[in-house]
Design a protein around this motif. Sequence first.
Motif, short mmCIF file in Angstrom:
data_model
loop_
_atom_site.label_atom_id
_atom_site.label_comp_id
_atom_site.label_asym_id
_atom_site.label_seq_id
_atom_site.Cartn_x
_atom_site.Cartn_y
_atom_site.Cartn_z
N ARG A 160 0.85 -1.22 -0.04
CA ARG A 160 -0.08 0.16 0.03
C ARG A 160 0.68 1.31 0.20
O ARG A 160 0.17 2.32 0.08
N GLU A 161 1.98 1.08 -0.22
CA GLU A 161 3.10 2.37 -0.28
C GLU A 161 2.80 3.08 -1.57
O GLU A 161 2.73 2.23 -2.75
N THR A 162 2.67 4.36 -1.67
CA THR A 162 2.85 4.69 -2.90
C THR A 162 3.93 5.20 -3.80
O THR A 162 4.78 5.80 -2.96
N LYS A 180 3.42 -3.57 -8.44
CA LYS A 180 1.85 -3.80 -8.23
C LYS A 180 1.80 -5.28 -7.46
O LYS A 180 0.93 -5.38 -6.62
N ASP A 181 2.61 -6.05 -8.08
CA ASP A 181 2.66 -7.51 -7.51
C ASP A 181 2.99 -7.52 -5.75
O ASP A 181 2.41 -8.30 -5.21
N GLN A 182 3.68 -6.66 -5.29
CA GLN A 182 4.17 -6.49 -3.88
C GLN A 182 2.91 -5.67 -3.22
O GLN A 182 3.19 -5.29 -2.25
N GLY A 183 1.91 -5.22 -3.87
CA GLY A 183 1.08 -4.48 -3.28
C GLY A 183 1.01 -3.13 -3.14
O GLY A 183 0.29 -2.31 -2.45
N ALA A 184 1.91 -2.51 -3.99
CA ALA A 184 2.19 -0.88 -3.85
C ALA A 184 1.13 -0.36 -4.55
O ALA A 184 0.45 -0.46 -5.55
N ASN A 185 0.75 1.04 -4.33
CA ASN A 185 -0.12 2.07 -5.27
C ASN A 185 0.88 2.49 -5.87
O ASN A 185 1.75 3.36 -5.74
N VAL A 186 0.64 2.34 -7.35
CA VAL A 186 1.72 2.72 -8.46
C VAL A 186 1.35 3.92 -9.37
O VAL A 186 0.21 3.81 -9.83
N ALA A 203 0.29 -2.79 -17.12
CA ALA A 203 0.98 -2.92 -15.78
C ALA A 203 -0.04 -2.60 -14.83
O ALA A 203 0.17 -2.83 -13.31
N LYS A 204 -1.28 -2.16 -15.18
CA LYS A 204 -2.49 -1.89 -14.08
C LYS A 204 -2.08 -0.98 -13.28
O LYS A 204 -2.27 -1.18 -11.77
N VAL A 205 -1.26 0.06 -13.39
CA VAL A 205 -0.86 1.09 -12.60
C VAL A 205 -2.20 1.76 -12.11
O VAL A 205 -3.15 1.93 -12.78
N ASP A 206 -2.10 2.41 -11.04
CA ASP A 206 -3.19 3.17 -10.44
C ASP A 206 -3.41 4.49 -10.83
O ASP A 206 -4.68 5.22 -10.91
N ALA A 207 -2.45 5.40 -11.41
CA ALA A 207 -2.62 6.52 -11.97
C ALA A 207 -1.23 7.09 -13.00
O ALA A 207 -0.36 6.32 -12.82
N THR A 208 -1.66 8.06 -13.79
CA THR A 208 -0.40 8.33 -14.48
C THR A 208 -0.32 9.81 -14.58
O THR A 208 -1.12 10.63 -14.17
N VAL A 209 1.05 10.11 -14.89
CA VAL A 209 1.27 11.63 -14.71
C VAL A 209 2.16 11.82 -16.14
O VAL A 209 3.24 11.00 -16.28
N ASN A 210 1.80 12.77 -16.98
CA ASN A 210 2.66 13.26 -18.13
C ASN A 210 3.59 14.29 -17.59
O ASN A 210 3.47 15.20 -17.19
N GLY A 211 4.98 13.72 -17.88
CA GLY A 211 6.18 14.65 -17.36
C GLY A 211 6.15 16.04 -18.01
O GLY A 211 6.95 16.83 -17.52
N LEU A 212 5.50 16.28 -18.83
CA LEU A 212 5.51 17.52 -19.58
C LEU A 212 4.34 18.57 -19.23
O LEU A 212 4.53 19.86 -19.48
N HIS A 213 3.56 18.02 -18.36
CA HIS A 213 2.32 18.87 -17.97
C HIS A 213 2.51 18.94 -16.30
O HIS A 213 1.39 18.43 -15.77
N LYS A 214 3.14 19.75 -15.75
CA LYS A 214 3.18 19.97 -14.54
C LYS A 214 3.26 18.80 -13.66
O LYS A 214 2.26 18.90 -12.80
N PRO A 215 4.23 17.89 -13.89
CA PRO A 215 4.08 16.86 -13.00
C PRO A 215 4.26 17.00 -11.45
O PRO A 215 3.54 16.09 -11.03
N LEU A 216 4.94 17.96 -11.12
CA LEU A 216 5.15 17.92 -9.46
C LEU A 216 3.55 18.45 -9.10
O LEU A 216 3.20 17.74 -7.95
N ASP A 226 1.78 14.70 -0.23
CA ASP A 226 2.73 14.05 0.32
C ASP A 226 3.74 13.80 -0.61
O ASP A 226 5.06 13.67 -0.06
N LEU A 227 3.66 13.33 -1.58
CA LEU A 227 4.49 12.98 -2.71
C LEU A 227 4.67 11.28 -2.58
O LEU A 227 4.46 10.98 -1.36
N PRO A 228 5.26 10.87 -3.66
CA PRO A 228 5.46 9.38 -3.42
C PRO A 228 6.82 9.29 -2.55
O PRO A 228 7.75 9.75 -2.34
N THR A 229 6.63 8.05 -1.69
CA THR A 229 7.56 7.75 -0.83
C THR A 229 8.75 7.02 -1.34
O THR A 229 9.95 6.98 -0.68
N ILE A 230 8.56 6.52 -2.60
CA ILE A 230 9.78 5.67 -3.31
C ILE A 230 9.56 6.16 -4.93
O ILE A 230 8.50 5.92 -5.27
N VAL A 231 10.63 6.92 -5.54
CA VAL A 231 10.41 6.92 -6.92
C VAL A 231 11.72 6.14 -7.62
O VAL A 231 12.78 6.22 -7.31
#
Length: 337
Positions: A160-162, A180-186, A203-216, A226-231
Amino acid sequence: MKSIVCVKPNEFAVKEIKAPILQPGRAIVRIKRIGICGTDLHAYRGNQPYFTYPRILGHELGGIVEEIGENADGIRSGDQVAIIPYLECGICIACRRGKTNCCTEMKVIGVHQDGGMREKISVPVKNLVKTAGLTLDEAAMAEPLAIGAHAVRRSFLTKRETILVIGAGPIGLGVMAFAKDQGANVIAMDINEERLGFCKSWAKVDATVNGLHKPLERLEELTNGDLPTIVFDATGNVKSMTKAFQYVAHGGSLVYVGLVKDEISFSDPEFHKKELTLLSSRNATREDFDYVLETLSAGEIDIDRYITHRCQFNEMIDQFEGWLLPESKVIKAIVEL
């Protein structure tokens, strides 16, 4: 026998070479599948670190054992295998601690010594993994997927870590799938919307971000500030790898999966303020290969969609340049023998 040699940057040639002879502790494997990796593309373009020419490329390999002596693993002639391409010394400080993937004398097949773009190859028996019940395609894809599996294991992510994966190429996709297999929110980040769509469906990710459109801003929105705990950065792009620091939560970790032939700098006050952990992830171990093969055996990874392009061995030189073009939309290309 025939081989394809990268003679120098931007030049392949078909060459006749001697067939390998069986030696103690080694096996002769007839190559049936060769995956094309980012390392191969970079080597062809002259951008691969730790590389010299001429070189036979190819380290994502699946094949059939043709000759082998008695061995403790019970591998016999006729067995289908994947090849672990990392040749460690077994005695250095890293090897003694079980970190064979970062051996001080590491030799990678297809990088530091000639690889599998040939009809047969001689490899140590200890570097073979039986792949009975899997397809030859799956056997060859064990290596790139093991890279992603190793990065996830190295990150110590928890259920459940993001987490954020930057780069939706073959390695990044593997990181996403195993996280995802380890149960993370990806969350997946890329600059290609079509590829981000593939992240969702494959990959069944939970959300996507376009790096060209204000990713932060988008990441802050997705994580309630909070931002992701692992990048994980799987781009091999110096700009992306530098920017990745700003996407990590306070107390979080940044894992470099991609390798770049460049220097990376960062703000030390920002790094200390967040008490970040910076990790690199190199290669994979047998443990990672075993985990990947178990996952493939369970039918949890769709290799048919992961491989988007293929050709025969005698067609590869003509096809290779096209695979470098963005419009070809290659995720993973594979060569058949």
